[in-house]
Design a protein around this motif. Structure first.
Motif, PDB file in Angstrom:
ATOM      1  N   MET A   1      54.319 -81.233 -53.702  1.00  0.00           N
ATOM      2  CA  MET A   1      54.627 -80.225 -52.700  1.00  0.00           C
ATOM      3  C   MET A   1      56.139 -80.236 -52.416  1.00  0.00           C
ATOM      4  N   LYS A   2      56.750 -79.079 -52.462  1.00  0.00           N
ATOM      5  CA  LYS A   2      58.186 -78.942 -52.230  1.00  0.00           C
ATOM      6  C   LYS A   2      58.510 -79.165 -50.752  1.00  0.00           C
ATOM      7  N   LYS A   3      59.582 -79.909 -50.508  1.00  0.00           N
ATOM      8  CA  LYS A   3      60.042 -80.103 -49.130  1.00  0.00           C
ATOM      9  C   LYS A   3      60.591 -78.798 -48.584  1.00  0.00           C
ATOM     10  N   ARG A   4      60.248 -78.507 -47.335  1.00  0.00           N
ATOM     11  CA  ARG A   4      60.840 -77.345 -46.664  1.00  0.00           C
ATOM     12  C   ARG A   4      62.211 -77.745 -46.137  1.00  0.00           C
ATOM     13  N   LEU A   5      63.147 -76.826 -46.178  1.00  0.00           N
ATOM     14  CA  LEU A   5      64.509 -77.083 -45.726  1.00  0.00           C
ATOM     15  C   LEU A   5      64.765 -76.310 -44.436  1.00  0.00           C
ATOM     16  N   ILE A   6      65.099 -77.042 -43.373  1.00  0.00           N
ATOM     17  CA  ILE A   6      65.436 -76.446 -42.093  1.00  0.00           C
ATOM     18  C   ILE A   6      66.932 -76.667 -41.889  1.00  0.00           C
ATOM     19  N   TYR A   7      67.656 -75.565 -41.687  1.00  0.00           N
ATOM     20  CA  TYR A   7      69.107 -75.601 -41.573  1.00  0.00           C
ATOM     21  C   TYR A   7      69.497 -75.190 -40.159  1.00  0.00           C
ATOM     22  N   PHE A   8      70.092 -76.131 -39.415  1.00  0.00           N
ATOM     23  CA  PHE A   8      70.608 -75.859 -38.073  1.00  0.00           C
ATOM     24  C   PHE A   8      72.064 -75.443 -38.214  1.00  0.00           C
ATOM     25  N   LEU A   9      72.426 -74.358 -37.544  1.00  0.00           N
ATOM     26  CA  LEU A   9      73.756 -73.790 -37.698  1.00  0.00           C
ATOM     27  C   LEU A   9      74.305 -73.399 -36.330  1.00  0.00           C
ATOM     28  N   SER A  10      75.536 -73.821 -36.038  1.00  0.00           N
ATOM     29  CA  SER A  10      76.201 -73.417 -34.794  1.00  0.00           C
ATOM     30  C   SER A  10      77.681 -73.174 -35.078  1.00  0.00           C
ATOM     31  N   LYS A  11      78.371 -72.572 -34.125  1.00  0.00           N
ATOM     32  CA  LYS A  11      79.783 -72.228 -34.316  1.00  0.00           C
ATOM     33  C   LYS A  11      80.608 -73.480 -34.610  1.00  0.00           C
ATOM     34  N   ARG A  12      80.450 -74.480 -33.786  1.00  0.00           N
ATOM     35  CA  ARG A  12      81.043 -75.804 -34.026  1.00  0.00           C
ATOM     36  C   ARG A  12      79.905 -76.732 -34.393  1.00  0.00           C
ATOM     37  N   HIS A  13      80.195 -77.787 -35.099  1.00  0.00           N
ATOM     38  CA  HIS A  13      79.139 -78.720 -35.510  1.00  0.00           C
ATOM     39  C   HIS A  13      78.803 -79.668 -34.352  1.00  0.00           C
ATOM     40  N   ILE A  14      78.480 -79.095 -33.203  1.00  0.00           N
ATOM     41  CA  ILE A  14      78.120 -79.882 -32.021  1.00  0.00           C
ATOM     42  C   ILE A  14      76.623 -79.744 -31.797  1.00  0.00           C
ATOM     43  N   ARG A  15      76.213 -78.541 -31.464  1.00  0.00           N
ATOM     44  CA  ARG A  15      74.805 -78.304 -31.163  1.00  0.00           C
ATOM     45  C   ARG A  15      73.935 -78.465 -32.403  1.00  0.00           C
ATOM     46  N   SER A  16      74.438 -78.057 -33.563  1.00  0.00           N
ATOM     47  CA  SER A  16      73.631 -78.207 -34.782  1.00  0.00           C
ATOM     48  C   SER A  16      73.468 -79.685 -35.151  1.00  0.00           C
ATOM     49  N   ALA A  17      74.499 -80.500 -34.926  1.00  0.00           N
ATOM     50  CA  ALA A  17      74.392 -81.944 -35.191  1.00  0.00           C
ATOM     51  C   ALA A  17      73.361 -82.579 -34.255  1.00  0.00           C
ATOM     52  N   MET A  18      73.382 -82.171 -32.980  1.00  0.00           N
ATOM     53  CA  MET A  18      72.391 -82.683 -32.033  1.00  0.00           C
ATOM     54  C   MET A  18      70.985 -82.273 -32.468  1.00  0.00           C
ATOM     55  N   ALA A  19      70.831 -81.023 -32.889  1.00  0.00           N
ATOM     56  CA  ALA A  19      69.519 -80.532 -33.313  1.00  0.00           C
ATOM     57  C   ALA A  19      69.022 -81.306 -34.533  1.00  0.00           C
ATOM     58  N   GLU A  20      69.904 -81.568 -35.484  1.00  0.00           N
ATOM     59  CA  GLU A  20      69.502 -82.337 -36.671  1.00  0.00           C
ATOM     60  C   GLU A  20      69.054 -83.734 -36.266  1.00  0.00           C
ATOM     61  N   ALA A  21      69.800 -84.381 -35.383  1.00  0.00           N
ATOM     62  CA  ALA A  21      69.430 -85.734 -34.939  1.00  0.00           C
ATOM     63  C   ALA A  21      68.063 -85.727 -34.268  1.00  0.00           C
ATOM     64  N   TRP A  22      67.830 -84.771 -33.377  1.00  0.00           N
ATOM     65  CA  TRP A  22      66.529 -84.679 -32.702  1.00  0.00           C
ATOM     66  C   TRP A  22      65.425 -84.349 -33.695  1.00  0.00           C
ATOM     67  N   ALA A  23      65.681 -83.450 -34.630  1.00  0.00           N
ATOM     68  CA  ALA A  23      64.654 -83.036 -35.591  1.00  0.00           C
ATOM     69  C   ALA A  23      64.196 -84.195 -36.455  1.00  0.00           C
ATOM     70  N   LYS A  24      65.105 -85.093 -36.771  1.00  0.00           N
ATOM     71  CA  LYS A  24      64.741 -86.238 -37.610  1.00  0.00           C
ATOM     72  C   LYS A  24      63.799 -87.200 -36.886  1.00  0.00           C
ATOM     73  N   LYS A  25      63.621 -87.015 -35.584  1.00  0.00           N
ATOM     74  CA  LYS A  25      62.673 -87.816 -34.805  1.00  0.00           C
ATOM     75  C   LYS A  25      61.265 -87.220 -34.822  1.00  0.00           C
ATOM     76  N   LEU A  26      61.131 -85.983 -35.306  1.00  0.00           N
ATOM     77  CA  LEU A  26      59.824 -85.323 -35.327  1.00  0.00           C
ATOM     78  C   LEU A  26      58.881 -86.008 -36.310  1.00  0.00           C
ATOM     79  N   THR A  27      57.600 -85.888 -36.034  1.00  0.00           N
ATOM     80  CA  THR A  27      56.595 -86.464 -36.920  1.00  0.00           C
ATOM     81  C   THR A  27      56.034 -85.374 -37.832  1.00  0.00           C
ATOM     82  N   VAL A  28      56.884 -84.870 -38.704  1.00  0.00           N
ATOM     83  CA  VAL A  28      56.484 -83.849 -39.672  1.00  0.00           C
ATOM     84  C   VAL A  28      56.778 -84.376 -41.070  1.00  0.00           C
TER      85      VAL A  28
END
Length: 139
Positions: A1-28
């Motif tokens: 099964m192919k991994k799905r790719l979720i791309y967080f994008l923001s104007k500065r790499h502030i909010r997207s970096a936070m979102a990536e860190a939080w997303a890596k805590k998900l149980t998916v």
């Protein structure tokens, strides 16, 4: 099964970096999370400080600059912007179905240090809540 790719994008790499860190805590399973910015890839120290409040580290990988190939490859593009001070980027029509917008304050709009720090904490909390909601979409 192919991994799905979720791309967080923001104007500065502030909010997207936070979102990536939080997303890596998900149980998916079978999901890869990356983050980037459409303008500035700098990540101010307050990002790490805000994440450390939750015993988390900011992403170790370099921000992924948006390219047509990356946008095409992504299964979901979460665009994080502040409607009071930013315009969300436009995307080609063929990507429209995989774009999600989160209207979350830009903590860098504050200039005074104590206020800025409080905004970083608030933004980190808002992103955590939004990412948790994303988990339902991914399961």
């Amino acid at each position: 099964m192919k991994k799905r790719l979720i791309y967080f994008l923001s104007k500065r790499h502030i909010r997207s970096a936070m979102a990536e860190a939080w997303a890596k805590k998900l149980t998916v399973n079978n999901v890869q999370f990356i983050s980037g910015s459409w303008r500035t890839n700098q990540t101010p120290p307050f990002v790490a400080d805000a994440l450390h409040e939750y015993a988390m580290e900011p992403p170790a990988s370099m921000p992924a600059t948006p390219s047509q190939a990356l946008l095409n490859e992504a299964d979901l593009i979460v665009t994080i912007y502040d409607s009071s001070s930013e315009l969300a980027p436009g995307f080609p029509d063929e990507l429209r179905e995989k774009i999600m917008y989160w209207d979350i304050k830009d903590p860098e709009q504050s200039t005074e240090e104590p206020v800025k720090w409080a905004h970083y904490q608030e933004v980190c909390d808002n992103i955590a809540t939004s990412v948790k909601g994303l988990e339902k979409v991914l399961i």
